[in-house]
Design a protein around this motif. Structure first.
Motif, PDB file in Angstrom:
ATOM      1  N   GLN A 183      88.538 -54.818   0.671  1.00 52.00           N
ATOM      2  CA  GLN A 183      88.906 -55.851   1.642  1.00 52.00           C
ATOM      3  C   GLN A 183      89.535 -55.265   2.900  1.00 52.00           C
ATOM      4  O   GLN A 183      89.529 -55.909   3.952  1.00 52.00           O
ATOM      5  CB  GLN A 183      89.884 -56.846   1.003  1.00 52.00           C
ATOM      6  CG  GLN A 183      89.288 -57.661  -0.137  1.00 52.00           C
ATOM      7  CD  GLN A 183      90.328 -58.520  -0.840  1.00 52.00           C
ATOM      8  OE1 GLN A 183      91.532 -58.342  -0.656  1.00 52.00           O
ATOM      9  NE2 GLN A 183      89.872 -59.455  -1.646  1.00 52.00           N
ATOM     10  N   MET A 184      90.078 -54.048   2.802  1.00 51.15           N
ATOM     11  CA  MET A 184      90.843 -53.481   3.913  1.00 51.15           C
ATOM     12  C   MET A 184      90.044 -52.444   4.695  1.00 51.15           C
ATOM     13  O   MET A 184      89.141 -51.807   4.166  1.00 51.15           O
ATOM     14  CB  MET A 184      92.130 -52.834   3.384  1.00 51.15           C
ATOM     15  CG  MET A 184      93.092 -53.824   2.729  1.00 51.15           C
ATOM     16  SD  MET A 184      94.719 -53.102   2.355  1.00 51.15           S
ATOM     17  CE  MET A 184      94.296 -51.850   1.128  1.00 51.15           C
ATOM     18  N   THR A 185      90.432 -52.269   5.945  1.00 50.38           N
ATOM     19  CA  THR A 185      89.910 -51.202   6.792  1.00 50.38           C
ATOM     20  C   THR A 185      91.035 -50.206   7.034  1.00 50.38           C
ATOM     21  O   THR A 185      92.036 -50.524   7.691  1.00 50.38           O
ATOM     22  CB  THR A 185      89.420 -51.762   8.145  1.00 50.38           C
ATOM     23  OG1 THR A 185      88.364 -52.695   7.917  1.00 50.38           O
ATOM     24  CG2 THR A 185      88.920 -50.625   9.038  1.00 50.38           C
ATOM     25  N   SER A 186      90.907 -49.006   6.482  1.00 52.96           N
ATOM     26  CA  SER A 186      91.970 -48.010   6.606  1.00 52.96           C
ATOM     27  C   SER A 186      91.887 -47.300   7.949  1.00 52.96           C
ATOM     28  O   SER A 186      90.810 -46.916   8.400  1.00 52.96           O
ATOM     29  CB  SER A 186      91.874 -46.983   5.469  1.00 52.96           C
ATOM     30  OG  SER A 186      92.164 -47.584   4.220  1.00 52.96           O
ATOM     31  N   VAL A 187      93.036 -47.149   8.592  1.00 46.21           N
ATOM     32  CA  VAL A 187      93.140 -46.449   9.869  1.00 46.21           C
ATOM     33  C   VAL A 187      94.197 -45.362   9.714  1.00 46.21           C
ATOM     34  O   VAL A 187      95.364 -45.659   9.442  1.00 46.21           O
ATOM     35  CB  VAL A 187      93.541 -47.411  11.005  1.00 46.21           C
ATOM     36  CG1 VAL A 187      93.753 -46.629  12.300  1.00 46.21           C
ATOM     37  CG2 VAL A 187      92.488 -48.494  11.196  1.00 46.21           C
ATOM     38  N   ASN A 188      93.794 -44.102   9.857  1.00 43.48           N
ATOM     39  CA  ASN A 188      94.741 -43.000   9.751  1.00 43.48           C
ATOM     40  C   ASN A 188      95.585 -42.907  11.017  1.00 43.48           C
ATOM     41  O   ASN A 188      95.052 -42.847  12.127  1.00 43.48           O
ATOM     42  CB  ASN A 188      94.005 -41.687   9.510  1.00 43.48           C
ATOM     43  CG  ASN A 188      93.392 -41.620   8.124  1.00 43.48           C
ATOM     44  OD1 ASN A 188      94.017 -42.019   7.149  1.00 43.48           O
ATOM     45  ND2 ASN A 188      92.168 -41.149   8.036  1.00 43.48           N
ATOM     46  N   VAL A 189      96.893 -42.901  10.833  1.00 44.76           N
ATOM     47  CA  VAL A 189      97.829 -42.849  11.957  1.00 44.76           C
ATOM     48  C   VAL A 189      98.560 -41.509  11.905  1.00 44.76           C
ATOM     49  O   VAL A 189      99.130 -41.160  10.869  1.00 44.76           O
ATOM     50  CB  VAL A 189      98.842 -44.008  11.873  1.00 44.76           C
ATOM     51  CG1 VAL A 189      99.835 -43.939  13.016  1.00 44.76           C
ATOM     52  CG2 VAL A 189      98.112 -45.345  11.864  1.00 44.76           C
ATOM     53  N   PRO A 190      98.554 -40.752  12.989  1.00 42.26           N
ATOM     54  CA  PRO A 190      99.228 -39.448  12.966  1.00 42.26           C
ATOM     55  C   PRO A 190     100.740 -39.591  12.986  1.00 42.26           C
ATOM     56  O   PRO A 190     101.277 -40.625  13.376  1.00 42.26           O
ATOM     57  CB  PRO A 190      98.730 -38.787  14.259  1.00 42.26           C
ATOM     58  CG  PRO A 190      98.482 -39.937  15.179  1.00 42.26           C
ATOM     59  CD  PRO A 190      97.947 -41.046  14.297  1.00 42.26           C
ATOM     60  N   ALA A 191     101.414 -38.532  12.552  1.00 38.04           N
ATOM     61  CA  ALA A 191     102.870 -38.491  12.687  1.00 38.04           C
ATOM     62  C   ALA A 191     103.209 -38.375  14.167  1.00 38.04           C
ATOM     63  O   ALA A 191     102.630 -37.561  14.882  1.00 38.04           O
ATOM     64  CB  ALA A 191     103.435 -37.308  11.918  1.00 38.04           C
ATOM     65  N   VAL A 192     104.120 -39.189  14.638  1.00 37.05           N
ATOM     66  CA  VAL A 192     104.499 -39.204  16.049  1.00 37.05           C
ATOM     67  C   VAL A 192     105.771 -38.380  16.235  1.00 37.05           C
ATOM     68  O   VAL A 192     106.804 -38.672  15.642  1.00 37.05           O
ATOM     69  CB  VAL A 192     104.719 -40.650  16.548  1.00 37.05           C
ATOM     70  CG1 VAL A 192     105.225 -40.645  17.979  1.00 37.05           C
ATOM     71  CG2 VAL A 192     103.427 -41.443  16.432  1.00 37.05           C
ATOM     72  N   ARG A 193     105.686 -37.331  17.050  1.00 33.04           N
ATOM     73  CA  ARG A 193     106.850 -36.480  17.313  1.00 33.04           C
ATOM     74  C   ARG A 193     107.188 -36.523  18.803  1.00 33.04           C
ATOM     75  O   ARG A 193     107.340 -35.506  19.474  1.00 33.04           O
ATOM     76  CB  ARG A 193     106.581 -35.039  16.874  1.00 33.04           C
ATOM     77  CG  ARG A 193     106.118 -34.900  15.446  1.00 33.04           C
ATOM     78  CD  ARG A 193     107.092 -35.531  14.459  1.00 33.04           C
ATOM     79  NE  ARG A 193     108.368 -34.854  14.421  1.00 33.04           N
ATOM     80  CZ  ARG A 193     109.473 -35.423  13.972  1.00 33.04           C
ATOM     81  NH1 ARG A 193     109.474 -36.673  13.574  1.00 33.04           N
ATOM     82  NH2 ARG A 193     110.598 -34.747  13.942  1.00 33.04           N
TER      83      ARG A 193
END
Length: 527
Positions: free
Chosen positions: A455-465
């Protein structure tokens, strides 16, 4: 907690499945030896048998049921890693507070677990000279370099000087959705909601239609909790609901127009808070949701006071330790769909806090060797399933099926858990799905996860520095506190929408303008 060692008040901790409550977080591991935990292959375990064990003092976080004095798992850890552990473990509920007191004391142990990972606290402690920089050392430890990905290492570099002061605790990927009382749904002839309208209908039914059957108006739809990690409850525990407004809870994701913005400028920000206000106005949400401490929402779920809390895919089985009928009462569900029918699963780098080594430690190399061993299949399996004979009879890594007697199952929560791991996953995989110790339970876990993932659409989010956006709590603490206060007051109806918008326009946006510009530039360069 009981005492272990001379200078510490209690014992051993580590994180989790949350979640879990959530806690910690599966495909097969790389152990192919079958029933028994694998033999050691690490540099720590292969050291000379004549060498004296190295004493390591730790400050860690562990679930309350663990008894660490004379703990057989800890004894085996000490044997395999050739260490002597002296560990202080304050209760989970006030771990962050106790950690602050410890770091301010100046008398630090060798190894400290920071639940928040490379957060503002770590930056402060590093800047104050309390933490050892590790960049020149970590490459010497093969298991650390193999099990912790470049993305994870990049995600913990100091925003102040670019150095590494914390070793990420590798975790499995958590897919944050929600846990719901399936028995209430079945009684009211409802299905788990996937859209905002369905969610609202379930909320009304859970609150007004006596789902627990006691004839009293004493239930609410949902609640949140606050772990005191720098976010108020509105943002800590609500991504499954904010997804309906296409509002990412984490930094590093784009707004609906494809651009990067601070959360308070995103298109879903005001609509999401307005929806929370609607739930509160209609008395559908737990009236204490803004002041709940960590896990209080889970306690209320188990007490049949509320019907929904946020959770990852491991939470239902992990909750069996607190509610033995958890797998029969509750189900895990994915995030809600937005107005376009998309259920966005924002996935961040799979870490669960991290390990800091004090600059004053006399045993830095020994501590790193211990952490290196902790990032092996041997260590992960031992921490997650315990000792054969004492904690289980048989274990098959490829299927994660484990056989335990009733007595072994009853004793397990006092000896180990996913919170005890040095690394909670090896090559992204846990040793077991916690408490999914029968084919039936394992089947339920897999079926619910499979349904949610479809059911979901996965979106990879980077670590924000991006330093300025990460340091708002320390650079403009009064404005941040005021913003949190205004959010809560708007949700509770104490101020109007116009008053809230006026604050954002006149105070919040100007105060965060430089930080937003740096953050947007940082993300655009990352591509």
């Amino acid at each position: 907690m009981k005492k272990v060692g001379r200078n510490f008040a209690s014992t051993f901790v580590s994180l989790l499945l949350i979640a879990a409550v959530l806690e910690g977080c599966g495909a097969s591991t790389d152990n192919k030896k079958g029933e028994a935990a694998p033999t050691s292959t690490s540099s720590a375990a292969s050291s000379s048998p004549k060498a004296a064990p190295v004493s390591i003092k730790m400050f860690n976080r562990v679930n309350a049921g663990i008894v660490l004095e004379n703990n057989p798992v800890i004894a085996e850890v000490e044997k395999l890693a050739n260490v002597k552990l002296s560990i202080e473990a304050p209760p989970i509920n006030n771990y962050v507070d106790k950690l602050q007191v410890l770091m301010a004391s100046g008398d630090l142990p060798d190894l400290v677990y920071n639940w928040g990972g490379a957060d503002a606290n770590m930056e402060t402690w590093a800047k104050n000279g309390l933490l050892a920089p590790l960049d020149d050392k970590i490459a010497k430890y093969p298991n650390l370099m193999k099990n912790i990905t470049k993305e994870m290492w990049d995600g913990v570099k100091s925003v102040n000087d670019g150095k590494t002061y914390i070793i990420p605790r590798a975790n499995v990927v958590n897919h944050w959705g929600y846990m719901i009382n399936q028995q209430w749904l079945d009684k009211l002839n409802l299905k788990a909601p996937t859209t905002l309208d369905e969610f609202t209908n379930v909320c009304k039914a859970f609150t007004k239609n006596d789902p627990d059957g006691n004839g009293k108006p004493d239930t609410f739809c949902l609640s949140f909790s606050n772990p005191s990690l720098g976010n108020n409850s509105i943002w800590n525990a609500s991504n499954f609901l904010a997804s309906a407004f296409t509002l990412p809870i984490v930094n590093g994701a784009k707004d609906t127009d494809g651009s990067y913005k601070i959360r308070e400028k995103m298109s879903g920000y005001i609509p999401y808070l307005t929806y929370l206000k609607q739930l509160n106005d209609e008395k559908l949400i737990d009236p204490e949701f803004l002041i709940n401490k960590i896990y209080v929402d889970q306690e209320k779920l188990n007490q049949n006071k509320i019907g929904i809390i946020y959770a990852h895919q491991y939470a239902v089985m992990g909750n069996i330790s607190k509610e033995k009928e958890s797998d029969k009462k509750y189900t895990y569900q994915g995030v809600l769909k937005d107005s376009k029918g998309v259920a966005t699963d924002w996935v961040t780098p799979a870490t669960w806090g991290g390990w800091m080594i004090s600059k004053s430690s006399k045993n830095m190399d020994a501590v790193l060797k211990f952490l290196d061993w902790g990032n092996t299949t041997e260590a992960n399996t031992l921490f997650q399933i315990g000792l054969k004979g004492l904690a289980f009879d048989s274990y098959e890594p490829s299927t994660k099926i484990i056989s335990r007697t009733a007595d072994q199952t009853a004793k397990l929560p006092s000896t180990t858990s996913t919170y005890m791991t040095i690394a909670n996953a090896i090559d992204g995989n846990p040793a077991i799905i916690e408490n999914a110790d029968t084919p039936e339970r394992l089947g339920k876990y897999k079926a619910q996860l499979d349904t949610a993932m479809k059911q979901m659409t996965s979106v990879n989010v980077p670590a924000v520095r991006s330093p300025k956006i990460l340091n708002l709590n320390s650079t403009i603490p009064d404005v941040v506190k005021k913003k949190d206060d205004r959010e809560m007051k708007y949700v509770m109806g104490a101020i109007s929408l116009q008053e809230f918008k006026d604050f954002l326009e006149k105070e919040w946006y100007p105060a965060t303008a430089d930080a937003e510009k740096e953050y947007v530039d940082y993300m655009n360069k990352l591509k």
